[in-house]
Design an enzyme around this catalytic site. Structure first.
Site, mmCIF file in Angstrom:
data_model
loop_
_atom_site.group_PDB
_atom_site.id
_atom_site.type_symbol
_atom_site.label_atom_id
_atom_site.label_comp_id
_atom_site.label_asym_id
_atom_site.label_seq_id
_atom_site.Cartn_x
_atom_site.Cartn_y
_atom_site.Cartn_z
ATOM 1 N N ILE A 471 37.157 70.301 -8.747
ATOM 2 C CA ILE A 471 38.091 70.835 -9.751
ATOM 3 C C ILE A 471 37.521 70.671 -11.161
ATOM 4 O O ILE A 471 38.256 70.589 -12.145
ATOM 5 C CB ILE A 471 39.495 70.203 -9.602
ATOM 6 C CG1 ILE A 471 39.477 68.686 -9.828
ATOM 7 C CG2 ILE A 471 40.048 70.485 -8.214
ATOM 8 C CD1 ILE A 471 40.893 68.058 -9.791
ATOM 9 N N ILE A 619 29.099 53.512 -9.491
ATOM 10 C CA ILE A 619 29.213 54.810 -10.158
ATOM 11 C C ILE A 619 28.167 55.739 -9.531
ATOM 12 O O ILE A 619 26.971 55.544 -9.675
ATOM 13 C CB ILE A 619 29.013 54.660 -11.680
ATOM 14 C CG1 ILE A 619 30.086 53.712 -12.247
ATOM 15 C CG2 ILE A 619 29.075 56.021 -12.366
ATOM 16 C CD1 ILE A 619 31.530 54.094 -11.938
ATOM 17 N N PRO A 622 26.448 58.625 -13.167
ATOM 18 C CA PRO A 622 26.982 58.201 -14.460
ATOM 19 C C PRO A 622 27.257 59.356 -15.421
ATOM 20 O O PRO A 622 28.082 59.211 -16.315
ATOM 21 C CB PRO A 622 25.900 57.272 -15.028
ATOM 22 C CG PRO A 622 24.775 57.281 -14.081
ATOM 23 C CD PRO A 622 25.154 58.025 -12.836
ATOM 24 N N THR A 624 28.421 62.620 -14.515
ATOM 25 C CA THR A 624 29.698 63.278 -14.189
ATOM 26 C C THR A 624 30.860 62.288 -14.322
ATOM 27 O O THR A 624 31.958 62.671 -14.727
ATOM 28 C CB THR A 624 29.669 63.884 -12.775
ATOM 29 O OG1 THR A 624 29.322 62.870 -11.835
ATOM 30 C CG2 THR A 624 28.670 65.021 -12.673
ATOM 31 N N GLN A 628 34.303 62.515 -16.706
ATOM 32 C CA GLN A 628 35.681 62.284 -16.272
ATOM 33 C C GLN A 628 36.402 61.362 -17.234
ATOM 34 O O GLN A 628 37.548 61.589 -17.595
ATOM 35 C CB GLN A 628 35.700 61.682 -14.865
ATOM 36 C CG GLN A 628 35.369 62.683 -13.786
ATOM 37 C CD GLN A 628 36.308 63.857 -13.828
ATOM 38 O OE1 GLN A 628 37.511 63.701 -13.633
ATOM 39 N NE2 GLN A 628 35.798 65.027 -14.118
ATOM 40 N N GLU A 695 40.983 59.209 -12.971
ATOM 41 C CA GLU A 695 42.298 58.984 -13.560
ATOM 42 C C GLU A 695 42.383 57.675 -14.329
ATOM 43 O O GLU A 695 43.211 57.531 -15.234
ATOM 44 C CB GLU A 695 43.364 59.045 -12.456
ATOM 45 C CG GLU A 695 43.372 60.412 -11.801
ATOM 46 C CD GLU A 695 44.455 60.581 -10.746
ATOM 47 O OE1 GLU A 695 44.852 61.725 -10.525
ATOM 48 O OE2 GLU A 695 44.890 59.589 -10.147
HETATM 49 MO MO1 MOS Z 1 45.884 64.192 -9.237
HETATM 50 S S1 MOS Z 1 47.529 64.116 -10.382
HETATM 51 O O1 MOS Z 1 46.526 63.533 -7.783
HETATM 52 O O2 MOS Z 1 45.297 65.745 -9.107
#
Ligand code: MOS
Length: 735
Positions: A471, A619, A622, A624, A628, A695
């Site tokens: 993604i 990691i 490092p 990519t 993020q 995240e």
């Molecule tokens: Mo994430 S909010 O589980 O794409």
């Protein structure tokens, strides 16, 4: 392959390819515009018709009737699909509301029709001609603050609604220093660049959808369930995805309506959900109200910590889970968390980048800063004093790795924390008041089974196929690196094919679990392929080494191409997990540092410097991984200072439903960003010894910004976003 005991040494540990900052293998395709996104599959679909989605103009009620005569007669129109003529439809397991509404309407901009025409412009023009009679329902709820007390306990994703340990009330009442405050976070939009988009083609009773979806297998299941057809008759393809952030975890109206439209006109149909519909038609990060209470002794040891959350959702929706991190982040013998979910008739609230922790850390990490100040202790020292190596709710569970303290120490040194004036409102640089703030980062690491297929051909090429998605995160690249490391070939010898439901089922991209789990699945398949190759050339597979494009044992060596000279060798396997994640708590940690300037006259806020220090297992790449983190830090600045979907509390919709009204940070808003990964491997997480990073980077950023704004101005804002109007009245120099 079942992963049941901590990882010992394995071929990944060679780190010849893994751990290197390889460029994205899909970079050339993307930068030359040749990466095929869902709406652009001219290469596989010809002569499509175009669908235009019509969204409901009311939030709750029903459709009395639709007059479509004028629209049907408009130029180029081929079909108008509504609930009246679409046939019987089910509802996806993961959809709170129907993706095609009518006659009942469950939320504003719920799709009620698809106009299909020869061109996009014809479909759009005809959509304007539909006449819809609505009957509004009474008693709809749109205001979270007004309905919060009707909320009921509802389990979080991955946890109960409420938890408790010790005697929170007693310990809080008895604590010599007490803090109690309430924070709010607003509804936020994913605002990814690529809209939800799909092309549908029917071949008899078999449906192919080129779509933009993070979780291919969930998507297949929910398409089948909604259309009432067997799963085997559905193929989903998402080769490239222009951002998701959780908004594309689930089947959405574009894919369903493209399928219905294509069935109605007997021709391929393409649908891109129009940007102004996205905010109310799809899911969003739902607003929260959070009360945090902390009691401590005078030395700054937490004796009681409580976190309560109120949020709202459509029936069938889940709460945001903002209390999750408070169950794990800081020590304290007496503790409670509680989640209350009320019914709200806004569009569905659901996962957005770090669902739960992202919202929860926005509140908790301001509260920790406030409590530290009340105690007269440096906020980093306060956090370190309350660090824990065990799950504070379940002391039989140690963390698999936890370097929170090291993240703070490293960051404090690098950022120059010691130069911060702890007295707010004193530091100046010309017209700017300067403030420095910090916050912890925390996000759980989830284990999800994941499978892959690998093939060695007579040219020595290794092809990996898995329904994992990329993604924008770098999945193609880290999967190629994994296969290259395992098979002892350079990256150029690996081809990675993703995002197709005809490939083995992967973890998919969500919850920052994609990186570790999908590569672990590829690892498992490669272990099998190594065995097949060893057997083929007559080596004992335990002794076989794979390096430099050869398989070696003793003093014999065979080029891989030769091993597959008389036919490709294929292996398929996946990673499955035992109960290591029950014995150990697996989380990722970090520390954020932010410097802001606040204009002394206008209260304009500018972020001047940012640093994140992260500890997230091995990691894999490092470069990519850094992308993020800095992307997530950017999103955290948006959450702190800009992002808010404003609710029209009478009509029940998000007012600023486009990218003109919903502000996100642009380049000019973001200063130099710095980030550091601590050296770490986690043998409990998988054979890759990696964890999620995507995240972690957003969790805590907004609080670090808020704490910096406080340090600059002496004004505490507990309601996000921190816009200048919330500062102006309380800033003494202003005016
Ligand atoms: Mo994430 S909010 O589980 O794409």
């Amino acid at each position: 392959m079942k992963f049941e005991t901590p990882a010992t040494s394995n071929p990944i540990d060679q780190l010849k390819v893994i751990g290197k900052p390889a460029d994205r293998v899909d970079g050339p395709l993307k930068t030359t515009g040749r990466a095929p996104y869902a709406y652009e599959r001219h290469d596989v679909v010809s002569n499509p018709a175009y669908g235009y989605i019509v969204g409901s103009a009311i939030a709750k009620g029903r459709i009395g009737g639709i007059d479509s005569a004028a629209a049907k007669a408009a130029p180029g129109v081929r079909a108008i699909v509504t609930a009246d003529n679409a046939g019987k439809l089910g509802k996806g397991e993961r959809n709170a509301a129907k993706l095609l509404g009518g006659p009942e309407i469950e939320h504003y901009h719920q799709a009620i029709a698809l106009v299909v025409a020869d061109t996009f412009e014809q479909a759009r023009a005809a959509a304007e001609l539909l006449r819809v009679d609505y009957v509004k329902a009474d008693g709809a709820a749109f205001d979270l603050a007004a309905v919060k007390d009707t909320g009921q306990p509802k389990p979080l994703f991955g946890g109960p609604a409420d938890t408790a340990r010790g005697d929170f009330s007693g310990a809080f009442a008895a604590a010599p220093v007490r803090f109690d405050a309430t924070y709010t976070t607003p509804d936020q939009a994913h605002a990814m660049m690529e809209p939800h988009a799909s092309i549908a083609v029917w071949n008899g009773d078999k449906l192919t959808l080129w779509t933009s979806n993070q979780m291919i297998d969930w998507g297949v299941g929910d398409v089948a369930k909604t259309l009432g057809i067997p799963k085997e008759n559905v193929r989903l393809v998402s080769s490239f995805i222009g951002g998701g952030f959780g908004g594309k975890l689930f089947l959405r109206s574009d894919a369903l309506l493209a399928a219905l439209g294509a069935r109605a006109v007997g021709r391929p149909v393409k649908v891109a959900l129009q940007r102004p519909l996205m905010f109310n038609n799809t899911t969003h990060r739902p607003a929260t109200i959070q009360r945090i209470r902390i009691g401590a002794d005078r030395d700054g040891r937490i004796t009681a910590i409580g976190h309560e959350e109120w949020c709202g959702n459509l029936p069938g929706g889940r709460p945001e889970g903002a209390v999750s991190q408070t169950r794990l982040l800081y020590a304290g013998a007496n503790r409670m968390t509680a989640t209350r979910l009320a019914a709200l008739d806004l569009a569905e609230g659901n996962a957005m980048r770090a669902p739960g922790e992202a919202s929860g850390m926005m509140a908790l990490e301001i509260a920790i800063d406030e409590m530290a100040e009340k105690l007269g202790i440096d906020p980093i020292e306060f956090r370190i004093r309350n660090d824990t190596q065990i799950d504070p709710e379940r002391p039989d569970r140690p963390f698999s790795q936890r370097q929170l303290t090291e993240c703070f120490r490293t960051g404090a040194e690098r950022f120059g924390w010691s130069k911060r004036d702890p007295q707010p409102g004193r530091a100046r640089d010309g017209r700017w008041k300067i403030g420095i703030g910090t916050a912890a980062a925390f996000r759980n690491n989830l284990l999800v089974k994941s499978a892959a297929r690998v093939r060695l051909d007579g040219n020595g090429m290794v092809t990996v196929e898995t329904d994992m998605t990329d993604i924008g995160t770098g999945s193609y690249t880290i999967i190629a690196q994994t296969a290259a490391e395992m098979m002892g070939v350079p990256l150029e010898k690996v081809v990675v094919r993703l995002g197709d439901s005809s490939f083995p089922v992967s973890s998919g991209s969500g919850g920052q679990f994609g990186g570790n789990n999908s590569t672990a699945g590829v690892y498992a398949a490669c272990v099998k392929l190594r065995e097949a190759i060893a057997q083929k050339v007559g080596f004992n597979s335990a002794e076989a080494e794979f390096a430099d494009g050869e398989v070696r044992a003793g003093n014999r060596r065979v080029p891989l191409a030769q091993a597959a000279a008389d036919g490709a060798l294929t292996a398929e396997d996946g990673i499955e997990y035992g109960d290591l994640d029950k014995k150990y708590q697996q989380s990722t940690f970090g520390a954020h540092f932010v410097e802001v300037g606040v204009d002394v006259a206008t209260a304009e806020i500018r972020v001047r410097r940012m640093l994140a220090v992260c500890a997230a297992g091995r990691i894999l790449n490092p470069k990519t991984a850094r992308s993020q983190i800095i992307g997530a830090m950017t999103m955290g600045v948006g959450a702190a200072l800009m992002e808010e979907m404003v609710v029209d509390k009478r009509a029940g919709f998000f007012v600023n439903h486009d990218l003109a009204g919903y502000e996100v940070p642009v380049h000019a808003d973001i200063p130099h960003q710095d980030m550091i990964f601590l050296d770490e491997t986690d043998p409990i997480s998988s054979p890759m010894k990696a964890k999620g990073v995507a995240e972690l980077g957003i969790c805590g950023v907004a609080a670090a910004v808020a704490n910096a704004v406080y340090n600059a101005t002496g004004v505490r804002v507990r309601d996000y976003p921190i816009t200048l109007d919330k500062l102006l009245e309380q800033m003494p120099d202003v005016g």
